[in-house]
Write a protein that holds these residues in place. Structure first.
Motif, PDB file in Angstrom:
ATOM      1  N   ALA A 141     -19.530  93.471  -2.135  1.00 36.21           N
ATOM      2  CA  ALA A 141     -20.767  94.116  -2.577  1.00 36.21           C
ATOM      3  C   ALA A 141     -20.604  95.108  -3.712  1.00 36.21           C
ATOM      4  N   PRO A 142     -19.528  95.936  -3.758  1.00 37.75           N
ATOM      5  CA  PRO A 142     -19.432  96.879  -4.882  1.00 37.75           C
ATOM      6  C   PRO A 142     -19.424  96.216  -6.252  1.00 37.75           C
ATOM      7  N   THR A 143     -19.025  94.948  -6.322  1.00 38.61           N
ATOM      8  CA  THR A 143     -19.011  94.248  -7.609  1.00 38.61           C
ATOM      9  C   THR A 143     -20.226  93.342  -7.777  1.00 38.61           C
ATOM     10  N   HIS A 144     -21.225  93.530  -6.918  1.00 32.64           N
ATOM     11  CA  HIS A 144     -22.562  92.926  -7.064  1.00 32.64           C
ATOM     12  C   HIS A 144     -22.535  91.397  -7.247  1.00 32.64           C
ATOM     13  N   PRO A 145     -22.070  90.648  -6.255  1.00 36.43           N
ATOM     14  CA  PRO A 145     -22.152  89.184  -6.367  1.00 36.43           C
ATOM     15  C   PRO A 145     -23.595  88.692  -6.246  1.00 36.43           C
ATOM     16  N   VAL A 146     -24.416  89.438  -5.491  1.00 37.66           N
ATOM     17  CA  VAL A 146     -25.818  89.061  -5.320  1.00 37.66           C
ATOM     18  C   VAL A 146     -26.648  89.918  -6.274  1.00 37.66           C
ATOM     19  N   TRP A 147     -27.210  89.270  -7.270  1.00 40.54           N
ATOM     20  CA  TRP A 147     -28.029  89.955  -8.267  1.00 40.54           C
ATOM     21  C   TRP A 147     -29.412  89.325  -8.248  1.00 40.54           C
ATOM     22  N   THR A 148     -30.431  90.162  -8.323  1.00 40.48           N
ATOM     23  CA  THR A 148     -31.805  89.724  -8.045  1.00 40.48           C
ATOM     24  C   THR A 148     -32.230  88.503  -8.844  1.00 40.48           C
ATOM     25  N   SER A 149     -32.005  88.489 -10.149  1.00 40.55           N
ATOM     26  CA  SER A 149     -32.488  87.380 -10.974  1.00 40.55           C
ATOM     27  C   SER A 149     -31.663  86.109 -10.825  1.00 40.55           C
ATOM     28  N   ALA A 150     -30.660  86.129  -9.946  1.00 42.64           N
ATOM     29  CA  ALA A 150     -29.862  84.922  -9.680  1.00 42.64           C
ATOM     30  C   ALA A 150     -29.894  84.561  -8.209  1.00 42.64           C
ATOM     31  N   THR A 151     -30.924  84.995  -7.488  1.00 44.15           N
ATOM     32  CA  THR A 151     -30.959  84.872  -6.028  1.00 44.15           C
ATOM     33  C   THR A 151     -32.294  84.310  -5.552  1.00 44.15           C
ATOM     34  N   ALA A 152     -32.236  83.541  -4.474  1.00 50.42           N
ATOM     35  CA  ALA A 152     -33.439  83.042  -3.802  1.00 50.42           C
ATOM     36  C   ALA A 152     -33.315  83.304  -2.302  1.00 50.42           C
ATOM     37  N   VAL A 153     -34.462  83.538  -1.665  1.00 52.05           N
ATOM     38  CA  VAL A 153     -34.499  83.895  -0.242  1.00 52.05           C
ATOM     39  C   VAL A 153     -35.598  83.090   0.443  1.00 52.05           C
ATOM     40  N   PRO A 154     -35.313  82.488   1.608  1.00 48.20           N
ATOM     41  CA  PRO A 154     -36.381  81.820   2.362  1.00 48.20           C
ATOM     42  C   PRO A 154     -37.428  82.838   2.819  1.00 48.20           C
ATOM     43  N   LYS A 155     -38.678  82.449   2.803  1.00 49.98           N
ATOM     44  CA  LYS A 155     -39.748  83.382   3.156  1.00 49.98           C
ATOM     45  C   LYS A 155     -39.627  83.870   4.599  1.00 49.98           C
ATOM     46  N   ARG A 156     -39.076  83.031   5.477  1.00 51.53           N
ATOM     47  CA  ARG A 156     -38.904  83.424   6.871  1.00 51.53           C
ATOM     48  C   ARG A 156     -37.966  84.625   7.007  1.00 51.53           C
ATOM     49  N   PHE A 158     -37.809  87.218   4.961  1.00 42.91           N
ATOM     50  CA  PHE A 158     -38.599  88.428   4.733  1.00 42.91           C
ATOM     51  C   PHE A 158     -39.426  88.773   5.965  1.00 42.91           C
ATOM     52  N   ASP A 159     -39.876  87.755   6.688  1.00 46.80           N
ATOM     53  CA  ASP A 159     -40.604  88.013   7.934  1.00 46.80           C
ATOM     54  C   ASP A 159     -39.711  88.721   8.943  1.00 46.80           C
ATOM     55  N   CYS A 178     -28.366  94.178   1.688  1.00 45.01           N
ATOM     56  CA  CYS A 178     -27.640  94.690   2.852  1.00 45.01           C
ATOM     57  C   CYS A 178     -28.367  94.336   4.145  1.00 45.01           C
ATOM     58  N   ARG A 179     -29.690  94.473   4.149  1.00 46.13           N
ATOM     59  CA  ARG A 179     -30.447  94.126   5.359  1.00 46.13           C
ATOM     60  C   ARG A 179     -30.301  92.649   5.686  1.00 46.13           C
ATOM     61  N   ILE A 180     -30.308  91.818   4.645  1.00 41.25           N
ATOM     62  CA  ILE A 180     -30.133  90.383   4.883  1.00 41.25           C
ATOM     63  C   ILE A 180     -28.715  90.092   5.364  1.00 41.25           C
ATOM     64  N   ALA A 181     -27.711  90.729   4.738  1.00 39.39           N
ATOM     65  CA  ALA A 181     -26.311  90.475   5.106  1.00 39.39           C
ATOM     66  C   ALA A 181     -26.011  90.902   6.528  1.00 39.39           C
ATOM     67  N   LEU A 182     -26.718  91.907   7.044  1.00 34.84           N
ATOM     68  CA  LEU A 182     -26.508  92.348   8.425  1.00 34.84           C
ATOM     69  C   LEU A 182     -27.099  91.373   9.438  1.00 34.84           C
ATOM     70  N   ALA A 183     -27.997  90.508   8.975  1.00 35.88           N
ATOM     71  CA  ALA A 183     -28.672  89.585   9.894  1.00 35.88           C
ATOM     72  C   ALA A 183     -28.311  88.119   9.666  1.00 35.88           C
ATOM     73  N   TYR A 184     -27.838  87.770   8.445  1.00 37.65           N
ATOM     74  CA  TYR A 184     -27.579  86.376   8.104  1.00 37.65           C
ATOM     75  C   TYR A 184     -26.315  86.270   7.245  1.00 37.65           C
ATOM     76  N   PRO A 185     -25.693  85.076   7.225  1.00 32.61           N
ATOM     77  CA  PRO A 185     -24.679  84.819   6.197  1.00 32.61           C
ATOM     78  C   PRO A 185     -25.359  84.725   4.832  1.00 32.61           C
ATOM     79  N   ILE A 186     -24.591  84.964   3.786  1.00 33.17           N
ATOM     80  CA  ILE A 186     -25.101  84.849   2.421  1.00 33.17           C
ATOM     81  C   ILE A 186     -24.301  83.790   1.688  1.00 33.17           C
ATOM     82  N   CYS A 187     -25.001  82.872   1.036  1.00 28.93           N
ATOM     83  CA  CYS A 187     -24.371  81.753   0.344  1.00 28.93           C
ATOM     84  C   CYS A 187     -24.245  82.066  -1.144  1.00 28.93           C
TER      85      CYS A 187
END
Length: 310
Positions: A141-156, A158-159, A178-187
């Motif tokens: 995470a400190p080197t920011h592999p997940v960057w907003t303009s290169a990421t997609a998230v299933p709508k479920r 966010f629910d 971080c909230r997503i990573a605490l609940a799901y794997p990240i691809c």
């Protein structure tokens, strides 16, 4: 973003994967951005308007896009960035191959203020070409592999974890990941999918103001207290907190807010990975504001005195 929005829109229309709707959120813009959007004669573009509220931050516009979207898979693109043609095809393929994940991200290139371009590299990500579940999000995470303009998230997702935090100007995207990573794997896929333009106008991260603790620091701390961080990732989560505190402490030092920086540093004592950086920043908070210029002036005076003595 009048100078950049056409480039962003065209990069979406150039996608190999064409089954999408493009929601453009007008967050009370005062330049000619809306007129530029209206020049595109494309039925897949949907322009929605929102009255701008300074205290809400840019994430309120993102949340409006999410709640307005008809699709179940949401990809993001800031108005001053762009996608490469295969981006959506890569992310949709990943979502089918790794359906258990909460976010799907691709590699990206960065264009600096001087126009120089380079490929962003992240710690903890296997060498390219590679795709799969990130081994440890908090290590990388400190080197920011997940960057907003290169990421997609299933709508479920966010629910389950909620929308982007409203009322913050910086760090809200990291809060979300971080909230997503605490609940799901990240691809992640190392194939380049987007371009991050640091040479753009009116970038939020260039605004100079006193900064408080990032929201994602509290998110991780709460998860550690609740025992929801796996034991093998707890040290990495703590080091990520330390990195975040050091980063924002450094920004406060640059703005002359030494006391606030010192408070942030004291909240992350005990870091192993960033110990040298911690001590360097702490020393800077104890020195008077403007000390580099004063030191330079003193050296100049000493040289002049030495010349006179000779």
């Amino acid at each position: 973003k009048e100078r950049h929005v056409a480039r962003a829109i065209q990069s979406v229309l150039n996608q190999v994967f064409g089954d999408f709707e493009l929601i453009v959120v007008d967050d009370g813009s005062t330049d000619g951005s809306v007129e530029v959007v209206k020049t595109f004669d494309e039925p897949r573009i949907r322009l929605v308007h929102r009255e701008h509220v300074n205290s809400a931050g840019g994430h309120a516009a993102r949340n409006l896009g999410i709640t307005t979207a008809r699709a179940d898979f949401i990809a993001f693109l800031d108005a001053d960035d762009e996608w490469l043609p295969g981006h959506l095809a890569t992310l949709t393929r990943l979502s089918g191959k790794y359906p258990q994940c909460g976010a799907y991200a691709s590699g990206y290139a960065v264009v600096g203020p001087d126009g120089r371009r380079w490929v962003h590299a992240s710690d903890g990500i296997p060498a390219s070409p590679w795709e799969g579940v990130i081994p440890s999000y908090f290590r990388s995470a400190p080197t920011h592999p997940v960057w907003t303009s290169a990421t997609a998230v299933p709508k479920r997702v966010f629910d389950a974890v909620g929308l982007f935090p409203v009322g913050v100007s910086q760090g809200g995207d990291l809060d979300m990941w971080c909230r997503i990573a605490l609940a799901y794997p990240i691809c992640f896929c190392t194939r380049l999918g987007a371009v991050y333009h640091k040479d753009a106008d009116n970038r939020v991260c260039l605004l100079n103001r006193p900064l408080c603790e990032y929201g994602h620091v509290r998110v991780i701390r709460d998860a550690l207290r609740a025992g929801s961080v796996p034991p093998d990732q707890q040290r990495e989560a703590l080091e990520f907190i330390a990195f975040s505190q050091l980063e924002i402490a450094g920004r406060n030092i640059s703005a002359g807010h030494h006391r606030r920086a010192r408070q942030l540093l004291l909240s992350c004592r005990g870091t192993r990975k960033y110990a040298r950086g911690w001590w360097r920043l702490m020393l800077q908070t104890l020195l008077p504001p403007g000390w580099p210029a004063r030191l330079k002036a003193a050296r100049h005076t000493m040289r002049n005195l030495a010349g006179c003595h000779e």
